[in-house]
Scaffold this motif. Structure first.
Motif, PDB file in Angstrom:
ATOM      1  N   MET A   1       7.001  11.123  -1.572  1.00 50.12           N
ATOM      2  CA  MET A   1       7.866  10.166  -1.210  1.00 50.12           C
ATOM      3  C   MET A   1       7.964  10.194   0.182  1.00 50.12           C
ATOM      4  O   MET A   1       8.084   9.221   1.103  1.00 50.12           O
ATOM      5  CB  MET A   1       9.242  10.908  -1.600  1.00 50.12           C
ATOM      6  CG  MET A   1      10.567  10.077  -1.014  1.00 50.12           C
ATOM      7  SD  MET A   1      10.353   8.361  -1.228  1.00 50.12           S
ATOM      8  CE  MET A   1      10.416   8.201  -2.991  1.00 50.12           C
ATOM      9  N   GLU A   2       7.926  11.540   1.052  1.00 48.37           N
ATOM     10  CA  GLU A   2       7.953  11.651   2.549  1.00 48.37           C
ATOM     11  C   GLU A   2       6.591  10.895   3.105  1.00 48.37           C
ATOM     12  O   GLU A   2       6.923   9.926   4.272  1.00 48.37           O
ATOM     13  CB  GLU A   2       7.730  12.982   3.024  1.00 48.37           C
ATOM     14  CG  GLU A   2       7.799  13.215   4.493  1.00 48.37           C
ATOM     15  CD  GLU A   2       8.060  14.741   4.897  1.00 48.37           C
ATOM     16  OE1 GLU A   2       7.707  14.966   6.040  1.00 48.37           O
ATOM     17  OE2 GLU A   2       7.774  15.622   4.215  1.00 48.37           O
ATOM     18  N   ASN A   3       5.479  10.978   2.596  1.00 46.47           N
ATOM     19  CA  ASN A   3       4.540  10.006   3.181  1.00 46.47           C
ATOM     20  C   ASN A   3       4.598   8.423   2.948  1.00 46.47           C
ATOM     21  O   ASN A   3       4.175   7.575   3.710  1.00 46.47           O
ATOM     22  CB  ASN A   3       3.146  10.430   2.435  1.00 46.47           C
ATOM     23  CG  ASN A   3       2.684  11.845   2.903  1.00 46.47           C
ATOM     24  OD1 ASN A   3       3.318  12.517   3.788  1.00 46.47           O
ATOM     25  ND2 ASN A   3       1.855  12.530   2.308  1.00 46.47           N
ATOM     26  N   ARG A   4       5.016   8.108   1.844  1.00 48.97           N
ATOM     27  CA  ARG A   4       5.259   6.686   1.467  1.00 48.97           C
ATOM     28  C   ARG A   4       6.137   6.213   2.428  1.00 48.97           C
ATOM     29  O   ARG A   4       5.986   4.916   2.954  1.00 48.97           O
ATOM     30  CB  ARG A   4       6.035   6.687  -0.009  1.00 48.97           C
ATOM     31  CG  ARG A   4       6.240   5.298  -0.394  1.00 48.97           C
ATOM     32  CD  ARG A   4       7.001   5.174  -1.619  1.00 48.97           C
ATOM     33  NE  ARG A   4       6.601   6.215  -2.580  1.00 48.97           N
ATOM     34  CZ  ARG A   4       7.296   6.358  -3.801  1.00 48.97           C
ATOM     35  NH1 ARG A   4       8.394   5.885  -3.960  1.00 48.97           N
ATOM     36  NH2 ARG A   4       6.896   7.432  -4.701  1.00 48.97           N
ATOM     37  N   VAL A   5       7.402   6.747   2.716  1.00 51.87           N
ATOM     38  CA  VAL A   5       8.455   6.260   3.642  1.00 51.87           C
ATOM     39  C   VAL A   5       7.909   6.311   4.922  1.00 51.87           C
ATOM     40  O   VAL A   5       8.373   5.243   5.836  1.00 51.87           O
ATOM     41  CB  VAL A   5       9.870   7.049   3.733  1.00 51.87           C
ATOM     42  CG1 VAL A   5      10.859   6.565   4.267  1.00 51.87           C
ATOM     43  CG2 VAL A   5      10.560   7.091   2.116  1.00 51.87           C
ATOM     44  N   GLU A   6       6.922   7.264   5.273  1.00 50.38           N
ATOM     45  CA  GLU A   6       6.609   7.228   6.687  1.00 50.38           C
ATOM     46  C   GLU A   6       5.696   6.020   6.954  1.00 50.38           C
ATOM     47  O   GLU A   6       5.643   5.353   8.080  1.00 50.38           O
ATOM     48  CB  GLU A   6       5.780   8.651   6.903  1.00 50.38           C
ATOM     49  CG  GLU A   6       5.157   8.702   8.301  1.00 50.38           C
ATOM     50  CD  GLU A   6       6.222   8.587   9.448  1.00 50.38           C
ATOM     51  OE1 GLU A   6       5.830   8.367  10.560  1.00 50.38           O
ATOM     52  OE2 GLU A   6       7.235   9.112   9.174  1.00 50.38           O
ATOM     53  N   LYS A   7       4.930   5.610   5.798  1.00 51.73           N
ATOM     54  CA  LYS A   7       4.181   4.589   6.147  1.00 51.73           C
ATOM     55  C   LYS A   7       4.767   3.363   6.160  1.00 51.73           C
ATOM     56  O   LYS A   7       4.443   2.322   7.015  1.00 51.73           O
ATOM     57  CB  LYS A   7       3.280   4.461   4.773  1.00 51.73           C
ATOM     58  CG  LYS A   7       2.350   3.346   4.605  1.00 51.73           C
ATOM     59  CD  LYS A   7       0.874   3.473   5.489  1.00 51.73           C
ATOM     60  CE  LYS A   7       0.079   2.266   5.337  1.00 51.73           C
ATOM     61  NZ  LYS A   7      -1.306   2.520   5.891  1.00 51.73           N
ATOM     62  N   MET A   8       5.892   3.016   5.561  1.00 50.58           N
ATOM     63  CA  MET A   8       6.725   1.932   5.650  1.00 50.58           C
ATOM     64  C   MET A   8       7.354   1.609   6.953  1.00 50.58           C
ATOM     65  O   MET A   8       7.376   0.783   7.617  1.00 50.58           O
ATOM     66  CB  MET A   8       7.818   1.908   4.496  1.00 50.58           C
ATOM     67  CG  MET A   8       7.457   1.818   2.962  1.00 50.58           C
ATOM     68  SD  MET A   8       8.943   2.005   1.988  1.00 50.58           S
ATOM     69  CE  MET A   8       8.079   1.760   0.347  1.00 50.58           C
TER      70      MET A   8
ATOM     71  N   VAL B   1       0.677  -1.355   0.037  1.00 52.26           N
ATOM     72  CA  VAL B   1      -0.016   0.088  -0.137  1.00 52.26           C
ATOM     73  C   VAL B   1       0.790   1.195  -0.057  1.00 52.26           C
ATOM     74  O   VAL B   1       0.552   2.164  -0.644  1.00 52.26           O
ATOM     75  CB  VAL B   1      -1.046  -0.142   1.066  1.00 52.26           C
ATOM     76  CG1 VAL B   1      -1.562   1.413   1.369  1.00 52.26           C
ATOM     77  CG2 VAL B   1      -1.976  -1.179   1.120  1.00 52.26           C
ATOM     78  N   ALA B   2       1.973   1.323   0.782  1.00 55.78           N
ATOM     79  CA  ALA B   2       2.616   2.502   0.816  1.00 55.78           C
ATOM     80  C   ALA B   2       3.274   2.685  -0.310  1.00 55.78           C
ATOM     81  O   ALA B   2       3.691   4.056  -0.800  1.00 55.78           O
ATOM     82  CB  ALA B   2       3.966   2.125   2.018  1.00 55.78           C
ATOM     83  N   LYS B   3       3.891   1.776  -1.270  1.00 51.62           N
ATOM     84  CA  LYS B   3       4.657   1.923  -2.515  1.00 51.62           C
ATOM     85  C   LYS B   3       3.674   2.834  -3.616  1.00 51.62           C
ATOM     86  O   LYS B   3       4.112   2.936  -4.534  1.00 51.62           O
ATOM     87  CB  LYS B   3       5.085   0.593  -2.870  1.00 51.62           C
ATOM     88  CG  LYS B   3       6.204   0.024  -2.362  1.00 51.62           C
ATOM     89  CD  LYS B   3       6.736  -1.446  -2.712  1.00 51.62           C
ATOM     90  CE  LYS B   3       7.368  -1.190  -4.130  1.00 51.62           C
ATOM     91  NZ  LYS B   3       7.485  -2.549  -4.884  1.00 51.62           N
ATOM     92  N   ARG B   4       2.399   2.601  -3.343  1.00 54.47           N
ATOM     93  CA  ARG B   4       1.373   3.247  -4.329  1.00 54.47           C
ATOM     94  C   ARG B   4       1.218   4.990  -3.759  1.00 54.47           C
ATOM     95  O   ARG B   4       0.540   5.434  -4.501  1.00 54.47           O
ATOM     96  CB  ARG B   4       0.174   2.643  -4.431  1.00 54.47           C
ATOM     97  CG  ARG B   4       0.325   1.338  -4.816  1.00 54.47           C
ATOM     98  CD  ARG B   4      -1.197   0.695  -5.184  1.00 54.47           C
ATOM     99  NE  ARG B   4      -1.945   0.514  -3.997  1.00 54.47           N
ATOM    100  CZ  ARG B   4      -1.969  -0.772  -3.298  1.00 54.47           C
ATOM    101  NH1 ARG B   4      -1.409  -1.797  -3.780  1.00 54.47           N
ATOM    102  NH2 ARG B   4      -2.892  -0.842  -2.539  1.00 54.47           N
ATOM    103  N   ILE B   5       1.932   5.273  -2.808  1.00 50.29           N
ATOM    104  CA  ILE B   5       1.684   6.592  -2.357  1.00 50.29           C
ATOM    105  C   ILE B   5       2.651   7.447  -3.140  1.00 50.29           C
ATOM    106  O   ILE B   5       3.772   7.234  -2.946  1.00 50.29           O
ATOM    107  CB  ILE B   5       1.943   6.676  -0.840  1.00 50.29           C
ATOM    108  CG1 ILE B   5       1.101   5.892   0.083  1.00 50.29           C
ATOM    109  CG2 ILE B   5       1.930   8.155  -0.487  1.00 50.29           C
ATOM    110  CD1 ILE B   5       1.137   5.937   1.443  1.00 50.29           C
TER     111      ILE B   5
END
Length: 603
Positions: free
Chosen positions: A517-524, A510-514
């Motif tokens: 970049m900052e929000n994607r990595v925070e999700k991971m 799910v994170a990889k579809r954000i």
């Protein structure tokens, strides 16, 4: 049948006789004088032999040679067979002077035949004046475009008294500075002046070896009156930046035009000289500008150690987010360079942050504007300072240097001192955990992972009463929970771990579809913390890297697992603050999966 045989026999006879006739080769020019703008036709005539061999042309460095075809002719006049073949070439002059074309040779049946030599005189084209600094004209823009001011320094027109002698057209090239500094922005200007319709025009610019170039005026057209004659001027301006010191030569510019009407005057946009209408086949001319010689000056020594590689005019704006932050937040410093010149050349030196701070450099962004006055724009650098501990930190002032070619001196741009104060909050206090602390106590009370000093807040009597109240129930509760854990089937524990592992992988997808970049990595990062929390039965979302590693170590993780986890976590954290997607490899899912599997094996 007999008649056909007789004709064939006679033709063969005459052809056989012609082979014994003397072979001749003759060279001729359509004119013996010309200018640099002319195309001169060279014709080579071979008579007495119909051969497939082609003439061997001598070296002619003063001309560019273009083959324009060949033709053959066989005639019989008064019983005499005449055989002749012609080869045609266009000679395009590249230099002025008197030149001799050496005899042209051809080899037929093993024998070499040579033509007569030729002499030709090439003068300077009246349509290509020498470079100069001309007068500024009154200009009227064509084609419906907006009026814009010409470059500050580049020449804009010829001196009418020197160059205009009722000529129908000519070209001009110039630079605004023949002794620039290395890296300094200068202007190369090309202009075509014409008062007649030009059917076609093909422009070939120099290669500009030893320069980086930016076209700032692709083509501008305007009217100008010179000696009571109205001309249309087509102008092109290129910004060039010298790359090395010393003498440099800019090769000629070539404009090939085909003129079909020498009297018509363009009256509007659709009668543009580049697009004149007409059906009459015109004559081709080559307008070749002279070379331009420059002497590039090196930057003066000594070059400052903090030189950022820029030559031109430059200003600096420095901004920082609030310097007093909570632990877990970051301070972003933004440096905006604005100037005239090659903004792309600016390189910001690296800095060494004090202990307790990490610095992440963002990829610089640039906004370039191409105006007639030159290349302008801005280049923006961003740095994120991320604290790893509570305290006060000082980023010392920094002085950067660039070279101003107008003042012929280095100038400084100062970045002021940056003070960062990092304070604790209730949710971000670090803990000094004793290595001997039992993991069971941590599982029962996650707040032990934070530095909560209740002892300094509450009186000692409170603790004494609290211990009396819970002294008897706590041991009983401890043995009860331990008994439940012992009877819990091992398969159920493994099932819970596998479920948490599957959830981790699902959250990573799910994170990889954000897109951000900052929000994607925070999700991971949050998904990874949730997985560790599920594995250690702890609320792990607010924990730092050192606290997470302590949990894993207490759970039995060996050194390799800790190192792999630390490497992955730092990679994600660095990417979050720097915004560089390149920091995360394409197989990020595999990296997280590998570390998670190692954590699952902890017993």
């Amino acid at each position: 049948m007999r008649k056909l045989f007789g004709i064939t026999f006679l033709l063969s006879f005459f052809l056989a006789q012609s082979s014994f006739a003397s072979v001749g080769i003759q060279a001729s020019l359509d004119r013996n004088t010309g200018t640099l703008e002319d195309e001169i036709e060279l014709t080579i005539t071979i008579s007495g032999e119909l051969s497939t061999a082609e003439p061997n042309l001598p070296s002619m460095p003063a001309f560019h040679i273009v083959a324009s075809g060949s033709s053959s002719n066989i005639q019989m006049i008064n019983g005499i067979l005449s055989v002749q073949k012609e080869y045609s070439y266009l000679l395009i002059p590249q230099a002025e002077g008197q030149f001799t074309i050496e005899p042209i040779s051809i080899t037929i049946n093993g024998k070499v035949y040579k033509s007569n030599p030729l002499t030709i005189q090439i003068g300077r084209s009246a349509m290509v004046p020498q470079p100069r600094v001309p007068l500024d004209p009154d200009q009227q823009n064509l084609g419906g475009g907006s009026n814009v001011n010409p470059p500050t320094n580049p020449p804009t027109s010829p001196n009418p008294d020197e160059t205009n002698d009722n000529k129908p057209y000519w070209i001009e090239v110039a630079v605004n500075n023949q002794t620039p500094y290395k890296g300094e922005q200068i202007f190369y200007t090309f202009k075509l002046y014409t008062k007649i319709n030009i059917e076609t025009a093909t422009l070939t610019l120099p290669a500009f070896d030893g320069f980086t170039i930016e076209e700032i005026v692709p083509e501008k057209k305007y009217y100008q009156t010179i000696n009571n004659e109205r001309y249309v001027i087509s102008e092109k301006v290129i910004a060039i930046f010298p790359l090395k010191k010393g003498p440099v030569e800019i090769e000629p510019t070539n404009l090939k035009v085909e003129v079909y009407n020498t009297t018509a005057m363009p009256r509007g946009f659709f009668q543009d000289p580049f697009f004149g209408f007409g059906k009459t086949k015109g004559r081709s001319f080559n307008l070749i500008s002279p070379k331009i010689n420059l002497v590039i000056k090196d930057l003066p020594e000594p070059i400052p150690s903090h030189f950022i590689g820029f030559v031109g005019e430059l200003k600096l704006k420095s901004q920082s987010t609030p310097s007093e932050i909570d632990y877990g937040d970051s301070v972003t410093q933004t440096l905006t360079f604005e100037g005239i010149g090659n903004i792309k050349d600016i390189i910001l030196p690296k800095i060494s942050p004090p202990l307790g701070l990490k610095v992440y450099e963002d990829k610089p962004t640039q906004n370039i504007v191409k105006l007639e006055s030159g290349i302008k724009g801005e280049k923006i650098f961003k740095r994120a300072f991320v604290p790893t501990q509570v305290g006060k930190f000082q980023i010392p002032p920094l002085s950067l240097s660039y070279f101003d070619p107008t003042a012929e001196a280095y100038k400084n741009l100062d970045i002021t001192e940056l003070l960062i104060s990092v304070k604790e909050t209730e949710n971000t206090r670090q803990v000094a955990i004793n290595k001997n602390t039992d993991l069971k106590e941590i599982k029962q009370n996650p707040l032990l992972l934070h530095q909560v000093v209740l002892k300094s807040i509450m009186p000692q009597s409170f603790w004494f009463i609290l211990l009396l109240i819970f002294f008897i129930p706590l041991p009983l509760l401890y043995f009860f929970l331990k008994k439940i854990k012992e009877v819990k089937p091992q398969s159920l524990i493994k099932k819970e771990y596998r479920r948490s592992y599957s959830k981790l992988l699902s959250q990573i997808k799910v994170a990889k579809r954000i897109s951000i970049m900052e929000n994607r990595v925070e999700k991971m990062i949050m998904a990874l913390k949730d997985f560790i929390g599920a594995r250690t039965k702890t609320q792990a979302r607010s924990l730092t890297l050192s606290e997470l590693m302590f949990l894993l170590e207490k759970s039995g993780a060996h050194k390799k697992v800790l190192n792999d986890f630390s490497h992955l976590y730092i990679l994600l954290e660095k990417t979050k603050y720097s915004g560089k997607s390149g920091q995360i490899s394409e197989n990020i899912t595999d990296m997280i999966s590998k570390v998670a599997k190692e954590i699952l094996k902890i017993t």
